[in-house]
Design a protein around this motif. Sequence first.
Motif, PDB file in Angstrom:
ATOM      1  N   GLN A   1     -24.658  23.412  -1.418  1.00  0.00           N
ATOM      2  CA  GLN A   1     -25.976  23.351  -2.041  1.00  0.00           C
ATOM      3  C   GLN A   1     -26.989  22.665  -1.134  1.00  0.00           C
ATOM      4  O   GLN A   1     -28.120  22.435  -1.519  1.00  0.00           O
ATOM      5  N   LYS A   2     -26.598  22.277   0.069  1.00  0.00           N
ATOM      6  CA  LYS A   2     -27.471  21.609   1.042  1.00  0.00           C
ATOM      7  C   LYS A   2     -27.967  20.252   0.552  1.00  0.00           C
ATOM      8  O   LYS A   2     -29.042  19.827   0.893  1.00  0.00           O
ATOM      9  N   GLU A   3     -27.156  19.562  -0.249  1.00  0.00           N
ATOM     10  CA  GLU A   3     -27.514  18.230  -0.704  1.00  0.00           C
ATOM     11  C   GLU A   3     -26.636  17.221   0.012  1.00  0.00           C
ATOM     12  O   GLU A   3     -25.451  17.446   0.191  1.00  0.00           O
ATOM     13  N   PRO A   4     -27.185  16.068   0.437  1.00  0.00           N
ATOM     14  CA  PRO A   4     -26.369  15.071   1.107  1.00  0.00           C
ATOM     15  C   PRO A   4     -25.363  14.458   0.143  1.00  0.00           C
ATOM     16  O   PRO A   4     -25.633  14.319  -1.050  1.00  0.00           O
ATOM     17  N   LEU A   5     -24.241  14.075   0.673  1.00  0.00           N
ATOM     18  CA  LEU A   5     -23.200  13.459  -0.136  1.00  0.00           C
ATOM     19  C   LEU A   5     -23.458  11.965  -0.234  1.00  0.00           C
ATOM     20  O   LEU A   5     -23.947  11.350   0.689  1.00  0.00           O
ATOM     21  N   ASN A   6     -23.119  11.385  -1.356  1.00  0.00           N
ATOM     22  CA  ASN A   6     -23.292   9.954  -1.536  1.00  0.00           C
ATOM     23  C   ASN A   6     -22.024   9.185  -1.228  1.00  0.00           C
ATOM     24  O   ASN A   6     -22.088   8.022  -0.899  1.00  0.00           O
ATOM     25  N   THR A   7     -20.870   9.809  -1.362  1.00  0.00           N
ATOM     26  CA  THR A   7     -19.604   9.120  -1.189  1.00  0.00           C
ATOM     27  C   THR A   7     -18.623   9.992  -0.432  1.00  0.00           C
ATOM     28  O   THR A   7     -18.556  11.190  -0.658  1.00  0.00           O
ATOM     29  N   MET A   8     -17.891   9.359   0.479  1.00  0.00           N
ATOM     30  CA  MET A   8     -16.805  10.048   1.182  1.00  0.00           C
ATOM     31  C   MET A   8     -15.540   9.222   1.002  1.00  0.00           C
ATOM     32  O   MET A   8     -15.586   7.999   1.026  1.00  0.00           O
ATOM     33  N   HIS A   9     -14.418   9.902   0.839  1.00  0.00           N
ATOM     34  CA  HIS A   9     -13.122   9.262   0.725  1.00  0.00           C
ATOM     35  C   HIS A   9     -12.316   9.657   1.960  1.00  0.00           C
ATOM     36  O   HIS A   9     -12.230  10.836   2.285  1.00  0.00           O
ATOM     37  N   VAL A  10     -11.734   8.672   2.626  1.00  0.00           N
ATOM     38  CA  VAL A  10     -10.938   8.916   3.822  1.00  0.00           C
ATOM     39  C   VAL A  10      -9.543   8.369   3.586  1.00  0.00           C
ATOM     40  O   VAL A  10      -9.385   7.228   3.155  1.00  0.00           O
ATOM     41  N   ARG A  11      -8.536   9.190   3.860  1.00  0.00           N
ATOM     42  CA  ARG A  11      -7.155   8.722   3.722  1.00  0.00           C
ATOM     43  C   ARG A  11      -6.266   9.408   4.740  1.00  0.00           C
ATOM     44  O   ARG A  11      -6.597  10.457   5.269  1.00  0.00           O
TER      45      ARG A  11
ATOM     46  N   MET B   1       0.840  -1.167   0.000  1.00  0.00           N
ATOM     47  CA  MET B   1       0.000   0.000   0.000  1.00  0.00           C
ATOM     48  C   MET B   1       0.889   1.234   0.000  1.00  0.00           C
ATOM     49  O   MET B   1       1.921   1.250   0.650  1.00  0.00           O
ATOM     50  N   GLY B   2       0.494   2.259  -0.690  1.00  0.00           N
ATOM     51  CA  GLY B   2       1.300   3.464  -0.836  1.00  0.00           C
ATOM     52  C   GLY B   2       1.252   4.347   0.395  1.00  0.00           C
ATOM     53  O   GLY B   2       0.819   3.948   1.470  1.00  0.00           O
ATOM     54  N   ALA B   3       1.698   5.556   0.219  1.00  0.00           N
ATOM     55  CA  ALA B   3       1.776   6.505   1.324  1.00  0.00           C
ATOM     56  C   ALA B   3       0.414   6.906   1.851  1.00  0.00           C
ATOM     57  O   ALA B   3       0.281   7.277   2.993  1.00  0.00           O
ATOM     58  N   ALA B   4      -0.597   6.817   1.047  1.00  0.00           N
ATOM     59  CA  ALA B   4      -1.943   7.186   1.497  1.00  0.00           C
ATOM     60  C   ALA B   4      -2.932   6.132   1.024  1.00  0.00           C
ATOM     61  O   ALA B   4      -2.922   5.737  -0.118  1.00  0.00           O
ATOM     62  N   ALA B   5      -3.737   5.656   1.953  1.00  0.00           N
ATOM     63  CA  ALA B   5      -4.751   4.673   1.601  1.00  0.00           C
ATOM     64  C   ALA B   5      -6.101   5.374   1.537  1.00  0.00           C
ATOM     65  O   ALA B   5      -6.421   6.184   2.390  1.00  0.00           O
ATOM     66  N   ALA B   6      -6.871   5.076   0.535  1.00  0.00           N
ATOM     67  CA  ALA B   6      -8.180   5.707   0.389  1.00  0.00           C
ATOM     68  C   ALA B   6      -9.265   4.663   0.579  1.00  0.00           C
ATOM     69  O   ALA B   6      -9.161   3.560   0.085  1.00  0.00           O
ATOM     70  N   TRP B   7     -10.283   5.029   1.303  1.00  0.00           N
ATOM     71  CA  TRP B   7     -11.449   4.173   1.519  1.00  0.00           C
ATOM     72  C   TRP B   7     -12.657   4.911   0.989  1.00  0.00           C
ATOM     73  O   TRP B   7     -12.817   6.093   1.222  1.00  0.00           O
ATOM     74  N   THR B   8     -13.508   4.198   0.318  1.00  0.00           N
ATOM     75  CA  THR B   8     -14.717   4.793  -0.229  1.00  0.00           C
ATOM     76  C   THR B   8     -15.910   4.003   0.282  1.00  0.00           C
ATOM     77  O   THR B   8     -15.880   2.792   0.301  1.00  0.00           O
TER      78      THR B   8
ATOM     79  N   VAL C   1      -3.922   4.512  10.678  1.00  0.00           N
ATOM     80  CA  VAL C   1      -4.430   3.743   9.544  1.00  0.00           C
ATOM     81  C   VAL C   1      -5.950   3.760   9.617  1.00  0.00           C
ATOM     82  O   VAL C   1      -6.533   3.900  10.692  1.00  0.00           O
ATOM     83  N   VAL C   2      -6.584   3.623   8.464  1.00  0.00           N
ATOM     84  CA  VAL C   2      -8.043   3.568   8.394  1.00  0.00           C
ATOM     85  C   VAL C   2      -8.455   2.104   8.465  1.00  0.00           C
ATOM     86  O   VAL C   2      -8.008   1.292   7.659  1.00  0.00           O
ATOM     87  N   LEU C   3      -9.303   1.771   9.436  1.00  0.00           N
ATOM     88  CA  LEU C   3      -9.790   0.408   9.590  1.00  0.00           C
ATOM     89  C   LEU C   3     -11.116   0.211   8.859  1.00  0.00           C
ATOM     90  O   LEU C   3     -11.215  -0.596   7.945  1.00  0.00           O
ATOM     91  N   ASP C   4     -12.138   0.933   9.309  1.00  0.00           N
ATOM     92  CA  ASP C   4     -13.478   0.797   8.740  1.00  0.00           C
ATOM     93  C   ASP C   4     -14.205   2.135   8.851  1.00  0.00           C
ATOM     94  O   ASP C   4     -14.781   2.434   9.898  1.00  0.00           O
ATOM     95  N   PRO C   5     -14.197   2.935   7.804  1.00  0.00           N
ATOM     96  CA  PRO C   5     -14.827   4.251   7.874  1.00  0.00           C
ATOM     97  C   PRO C   5     -16.325   4.208   8.151  1.00  0.00           C
ATOM     98  O   PRO C   5     -16.893   5.163   8.650  1.00  0.00           O
TER      99      PRO C   5
END
Length: 94
Positions: free
Chosen positions: A19-29, A1-8, A58-62
């Motif tokens: 715009q006051k709209e809920p987000l469907n996806t978040m990325h955590v790294r 795994m590289g220097a940054a791990a991304a979870w979606t 480290v990100v375990l489970d967002p």
Amino acid sequence: MGAAAAWTFPKMKARMTAQKEPLNTMHVRILRAECCGNGACAEAAPGVFALDSKNKAVVLDPAAVDPETLIEAAEACPCSAIVVEDEQGNSLIG
């Protein structure tokens, strides 16, 4: 795994955008080079973050916590090493 791990994780409600709209996806790294190993993130959200053997976060489970708790845990990082972004790459930390 590289220097940054991304979870979606799709279909999670997060902070409202301008715009006051809920987000469907978040990325955590983790920016490992920036991580100072303070552990505030793991203390605030132990199901999401942990410190590894090199004392880096480290990100375990967002999805282990609600989006607001996740963002609060990321904002607790004293070294600003946690990145939480919406699906367009806009920062949700701030």
